[in-house]
Design a protein around this motif. Structure first.
Motif: not given
Length: 141
Positions: A12-16, A102-110
């Motif tokens: 998630s940090e890398a995506t950010f 905040v990255h919701n890993l379940g839905s892949d939404q931020w």
């Protein structure tokens, strides 16, 4: 990522880092310092956030969190240094300059919170989590 894997937050940090607009300064935490010291435990001061971001509009602090909970985001994973910074930003009247992605890993939404929203939810309302539908969906970086 395997569902049974431990959520380190690193993807998630890398995506950010790859998507946020501005110049990104990563504030090194204890995990980074232990890695730099060959796995040896080190003492480290707590950081107010994960990142300092510079944009044409100014500077702000950014914290990145991720969660695999399907219904809500737990507000308990913040360090004492982060909570202190959030409180200072809120009480100083510039809560919008501390942003929590905040990255919701379940839905892949931020989602995006600021210090004012966090302070109101945790301190004033005394809530330990916030439902995904009650958070601000991040629609563009």
């Amino acid at each position: 990522m395997n569902n049974m894997s431990r959520n380190t937050g690193k993807p998630s940090e890398a995506t950010f880092e790859n998507n946020i607009e501005g110049t990104v300064f990563r504030l090194r935490d204890k995990a980074d310092l232990v890695g730099l010291n060959g796995g040896k435990n080190v003492a480290a001061f707590g950081n107010p956030s994960d990142y300092l971001i510079a944009t044409r509009g100014g500077l702000y602090l950014a914290e990145v969190k991720s969660s695999s909970n399907m219904t809500s985001f737990s507000l308990s994973s913040f360090t004492p240094a982060q909570k202190s910074a959030i409180s200072k930003f809120h009480k100083g009247g510039f809560g919008s300059l501390y942003r929590i992605y905040v990255h919701n890993l379940g839905s892949d939404q931020w989602y995006l919170l600021d210090a004012d929203q966090f302070y109101t939810t945790v301190v004033l309302e005394k809530r330990k989590s916030i439902k995904w539908q009650d958070m601000n969906l991040l629609t563009a970086w």
